[in-house]
Design an enzyme around this catalytic site. Structure first.
Site, mmCIF file in Angstrom:
data_model
loop_
_atom_site.group_PDB
_atom_site.id
_atom_site.type_symbol
_atom_site.label_atom_id
_atom_site.label_comp_id
_atom_site.label_asym_id
_atom_site.label_seq_id
_atom_site.Cartn_x
_atom_site.Cartn_y
_atom_site.Cartn_z
ATOM 1 N N GLU A 79 45.019 40.167 35.136
ATOM 2 C CA GLU A 79 43.708 40.791 35.333
ATOM 3 C C GLU A 79 42.724 40.453 34.221
ATOM 4 O OE1 GLU A 79 46.634 42.326 35.496
ATOM 5 O OE2 GLU A 79 46.811 42.675 37.642
ATOM 6 N N HIS A 121 48.625 53.605 41.340
ATOM 7 C CA HIS A 121 47.883 53.158 42.523
ATOM 8 C C HIS A 121 46.801 54.151 42.939
ATOM 9 C CE1 HIS A 121 51.408 50.580 42.714
ATOM 10 N NE2 HIS A 121 50.846 49.863 43.677
#
Lengths: 367, 403
Positions: A92, A161
């Protein structure tokens, strides 16, 4: 049929909102437009932005052949080619850092962080470079980057999540923070984010991806023919529901919860106004303050843990601006100050209609 | 648009072919192409004499022809100017004209070669220690140094000069270099990017991500690591267990090379070949230059706490400037007249720095709000108005007091 927001003399957005027309459309006859999902609106916005400018490129993890784990980029690699929509290695910080470099060299990257908590490795690039580059170079380098983040709970997701991470980004000077709550805004605000010369962290509420609204998507798309329309969503909150007794201030995934609470309150005889912020940065203080001055009571609703959060900032700002109009302290319904819970405990954590109604009840109603 | 091939197998062929093709070009195996040669590439010895070709560290497929004399004279001039820049800036810090200056004294050959190997449209991504490289690439010295005077967090326009910001966070700028190269590649431009970092920085996560992205997307990036032996106080042995930093390249499927970082001739040869390879579509590449930070990390650091004087003395004998001077004199490329002209150029640069840094430019407090976004938000305008009001009241009080 879609109506963009109009403003009154104070620049506040009136009740004639897109949402109202969408509701009207939903109740209308079968001749009305087909329902559109939040995910489809985002996918269409990305496709239209790729079509509109060769400078727009999409990249992230699994967004190419697969079309993203939520299928938001479905079909875009096939249609536009791998040079416009592609998979990156699983990293990322690499995604964010490469986006910064591409922006330096004339591109408008739109990157996807697969999940809220997976974006954390990118924070150094986002905070130390993407947010600061324009300031550091006195405007010489613009960072027209959109960082799309599927976020928040309500889908029974596992750990990492479901975070509501907006407060970190909102706290960082130099980042715009968008959090759409409706299907039409998903399209409109993503086009606007891609069009922005400032970096935008674009929060997509996961629980809304498959929500539907019936409105004319093609008519909305047509507004973007020949460039972005003059009416903007950035920094322009909307009154999602008009009311007179109290104001619920919400954004992103909490707007639908606030709307349901307002509906339930109406059955109990209380008229609740709901403000949908749309963008957290920049913040539309004026619309929020006007609503609270009118109703005299306010509750801020957000999924984020409340301590030192966007919700606390909103409470402080309402208090600063509306002190003499307030009949009760401004309260909050937020996530608890605990790590986002496991799926079976999620319902106890998330702001619920009942918890919002209980909190509204605490707004010192007895004369 | 054609559908891209689907599945691991289809993509595997593409991956292997890329390296095969490059290795074949040099008539060597992929392993021999990727791995650095056994030693460092070193063309001049420590006295400035040319080493026999057999001892230059080259290997089949890793050959480095000697650069031309005129070219080397221009590079020597940049080297002498660079040394003067370092010493002048350190003096300005001592005089309180600059807040801080991370000097590249001893590393000037790397600095100069990094800038001189690039073409006009190529980009460079420097660190805070690479001011000499930035100036050698043509950026005005005063524009470069305002960062260290404390005026603003950056003085030059990176886009205009094609030089990234002098990054303080370690290796974050490598990814910016990757992004610039990627954008250029997507547009079909033949831009090459040279992205710089130090030995300590190779431990950072972004070092890995940048090298990996560049390799996966086959980008024309040269990662140039100046191994100056120390990350502030921590020696290289605490950063890595790899045989060398150049060996790290092989894990990414890119070629790595080691070069004597105090030998300007070798640096120019190695970096220019790397630029050529990258431009021809064989990038990325990793080049590790073996050098030494002769001074402390910054003026705030005390190097005597972590290294021996004997070690510093040893490196003093390998000084890049004296080596290059001896070589060019022995080749009759550098005569007294040229030396005098170059000294004058270095002095002119020092004067320019002194004049520039002695100038007191008052900052505009309203600038705090001007560049946060392309247009200030309502909230920033409110905060600016408050500050302006505060300053006006302060000024009024001051006027009152002097009456």
């Amino acid at each position: 049929m879609t109506v963009t927001t109009s403003s009154d003399a104070n620049g506040n957005v009136s009740a004639a909102t897109a949402r109202a027309t969408e509701r009207a459309a939903e109740n209308a006859e079968a001749s009305q437009p087909q329902p559109v999902t939040f995910a489809k609106a985002l996918n269409t916005a990305l496709a239209d932005a790729l079509e509109a400018s060769d400078d727009v490129v999409l990249f992230g993890e699994d967004i190419g052949t697969l079309g993203g784990v939520f299928r938001i980029t479905d079909g875009l690699t096939d249609r536009f080619g791998e040079h416009r929509c592609f998979d990156t290695p699983l990293a990322e910080s690499g995604i964010a850092g490469m986006a910064a470099g591409m922006a330096m060299n004339g591109m408008r990257p739109v990157v996807e962080m697969q999940f809220d908590a997976f974006a954390y490795p990118a924070l150094e690039q986002i905070f130390s470079h993407i947010a600061k580059m324009h300031n550091r170079t006195r405007g010489a380098l613009k960072m027209p980057i959109v960082i799309r983040i599927p976020y928040a709970g309500g889908i029974g997701g596992v750990e990492h999540h479901c975070d509501s991470s907006e407060s970190y980004y909102a706290h960082t000077p130099g980042l715009k923070v968008y959090a759409p709550a409706t299907v039409a805004d998903a399209y409109r605000m993503l086009r606007e984010a891609i069009d922005s010369d400032d970096p935008v962290v674009f929060f997509e509420p996961k629980k809304l991806y498959w929500s539907k609204d019936r409105f004319d998507l093609d008519a909305l798309r047509a507004e973007y023919d020949g460039g972005a329309p003059a009416s903007r969503s950035e920094g322009k909150a909307v009154i999602a529901r008009e009311g007179t007794d109290a104001t619920l201030v919400a954004y992103g995934p909490s707007v639908s919860t606030a709307m349901a609470a307002a509906e339930a309150a109406a059955e109990e005889g209380r008229s609740i106004e709901v403000v949908d912020l749309r963008t957290i940065v920049p913040l539309d203080d004026a619309t929020v303050a006007a609503s609270v001055r009118k109703t005299g009571r306010a509750v801020v609703v957000a999924e984020t843990p409340g301590f030192a959060s966007v919700a606390s900032e909103l409470v402080a700002r309402i208090q600063e601006r509306c002190f003499h109009s307030l009949a009760a302290p401004v309260l909050r319904v937020t996530g608890f100050d605990v790590p986002f819970p496991a799926p079976k405990l999620e319902e106890f954590f998330l702001p619920s209609v009942d918890r919002i109604l209980d909190t509204v009840d605490e707004l010192q109603w007895e004369a | 648009m054609g559908t891209p091939p689907i599945g691991a197998e289809a993509r595997e062929e593409e991956r292997a072919a890329y390296l095969d093709e490059t290795a074949r070009k040099f008539g060597i195996s992929v392993e021999d192409y990727l791995l650095p040669t056994d030693g460092s590439i070193r063309i001049l010895d420590e006295t400035g004499a040319i080493r026999p070709v057999a001892e230059q560290g080259t290997a089949p497929g890793h050959e480095y022809p000697l650069p031309e004399g005129d070219d080397l004279l221009a590079a020597y001039e940049a080297l002498v100017v660079g040394r003067r820049v370092n010493d002048q800036n350190s003096a300005l810090v001592r005089q309180g004209r600059m807040a801080v200056y991370p000097s590249s004294h001893g590393q000037e050959a790397c600095q100069v070669a990094a800038a001189l190997c690039l073409g006009e449209d190529d980009w460079m991504f420097p660190t805070y220690r690479d001011s000499v490289a930035v100036m050698t690439k043509g950026i005005d010295p005063v524009e470069t140094m305002t960062l260290f005077r404390g005026d603003w967090h950056g003085g030059y326009d990176p886009k205009k000069y094609k030089v990234g910001i002098q990054s303080t966070p370690l290796t974050t700028q490598l990814l910016h270099g990757v992004g610039v190269a990627h954008a250029a590649k997507l547009r079909g431009e033949d831009t090459v990017v040279l992205a710089m970092c130090g030995d300590g920085a190779t431990s950072e996560g972004d070092f890995h991500e940048a090298l990996n992205f560049a390799a996966v997307f086959k980008l024309p990036v040269i990662f140039f690591v100046q191994n100056n032996q120390y990350a502030i106080s921590v020696p290289l042995a605490h950063q890595t267990a790899a045989p060398s930093l150049a060996h790290k390249a092989v894990g990414y499927g890119m070629a790595g090379e080691r070069v004597d970082g105090n030998d300007l001739v070798a640096l120019l040869a190695v970096l220019r070949r790397a630029v050529r390879l990258a431009r021809d579509g064989h990038g990325p590449l990793l080049v590790e230059a073996h050098t030494y930070r002769m001074q402390a990390h910054t003026n705030a650091d005390d190097a005597t706490r972590y290294r021996q004087d004997a070690e510093v003395q040893e490196w003093m004998a390998k000084d890049p400037v004296t080596r290059m001077r001896a070589y060019l004199q022995s080749e009759s490329v550098l005569d007294d007249a040229a030396e005098a002209r170059i000294s004058e150029a270095a002095e002119a640069m020092a004067t320019r720095l002194r004049d520039g840094m002695n100038e007191d430019v008052a900052p505009d407090p309203e600038d705090l709000f001007r560049f946060v976004f392309t247009e200030p938000t309502t909230q920033l305008n409110e905060q600016r108005a408050r500050l302006v009001d505060e300053l006006a009241r302060d000024a009024a009080t001051d006027t009152e007091a002097t009456r």
